[in-house]
Design an enzyme around this catalytic site. Structure first.
Site, PDB file in Angstrom:
ATOM      1  CG  ASP A 121       1.936 -10.702  -2.345  1.00 28.06           C
ATOM      2  OD1 ASP A 121       2.085  -9.472  -2.435  1.00 28.06           O
ATOM      3  OD2 ASP A 121       1.605 -11.268  -1.289  1.00 28.06           O
ATOM      4  CD  GLU A 170       3.293  -3.284   2.982  1.00 27.51           C
ATOM      5  OE1 GLU A 170       3.004  -4.475   2.727  1.00 27.51           O
ATOM      6  OE2 GLU A 170       3.071  -2.354   2.196  1.00 27.51           O
TER       7      GLU A 170
END
Length: 246
Positions: free
Chosen positions: A45, A34
């Site tokens: 996140d 990724e």
């Protein structure tokens, strides 16, 4: 063999390092990479990835750098772009998705693009053989799960708990996994809170794990040089790949 997906922040600390790290990870157990697109407000996140996002932007990251990294990496390791929708939308999706396919990128992970909004791009993704990775979360009901996973491609990103990446929260994932498997044969990968200590438990009943914060933590260590960071990330990848396949 259960799969390992590794997230790294593109362009941090610099473009050539991202290429070298990506290729090293591919040689040390990582099945899918990724490439994270630095963004100023990465809402899904945790603090480590957020910090790396901000550092990359401060160092001058541009979307063009993602394309340049991808051109070197995608022919050698299964590559996805992970980013927030605004980053992609500003590039013009009608032009970007064919370009991603041309470069060799195999999918996008867009955590802030709701399933309903993503549907308008389904044909664009399909025409270019690019997967738009589907998310399911513990807060989703049966009907929602069925709707989201019915046409899922490549793999399903199963959020291990409600919250942000990098947390150490632990919970029983088996009922959730069973709910998903009722409606799909697509592989299920578990993300959020996966590290060497939790990987073996998290992967039970799943087909793979997605690891981000554990790698980014190494990238942020200022006492390590580039070679040391790559060596530590490579060792981390080998350990986690081994843990999920015991």
């Amino acid at each position: 063999m259960k799969k390992l997906v590794a997230f790294i922040t593109s362009g941090y600390p610099e473009k050539s390092f991202s290429v070298d790290l990506a290729l090293a990870l591919g040689e040390n157990g990582v099945d899918t990479l990724e490439l994270g697109v630095p963004f100023s407000d990465p809402v899904a996140d945790g603090p480590l990835i957020e910090k790396a996002n901000h550092k990359a932007l401060e160092l001058g990251f541009k979307f063009q750098h993602l394309l340049e990294i991808s051109k070197e990496v995608a022919p050698k390791i299964d590559t996805l772009w992970m980013g927030y929708f605004n980053s992609f939308y500003q590039q013009n999706m009608d032009e970007l998705i064919p370009l991603a396919s041309e470069i060799g990128v195999n999918g996008l992970i867009i955590p802030d693009l709701p399933h309903e909004e993503a549907l308008k791009y389904s044909q664009l993704f399909r025409n270019n053989t690019i997967a738009n990775i589907s998310f399911v979360a513990p807060t989703d009901g049966e009907e929602r799960i069925q709707e989201v996973v019915s046409e899922a491609q490549k793999f399903i990103y199963m959020v291990a708990y409600t919250g942000i990446t990098g947390s150490g929260v632990s919970e029983d994932l088996q009922p959730f996994l069973s709910s998903i498997k009722k409606y799909t044969q697509t592989p299920i990968y578990v993300g959020f809170g996966v590290n060497p200590k939790t990987a073996r438990e998290k992967v039970k009943g799943a087909d793979g794990v997605i690891v981000g914060s554990a790698f980014v933590d190494v990238l942020l260590k200022e006492n390590l040089n580039y070679s040391q960071k790559i060596a530590q990330c490579s060792e981390l990848a080998k350990i986690i790949k081994n843990e999920i396949n015991l």
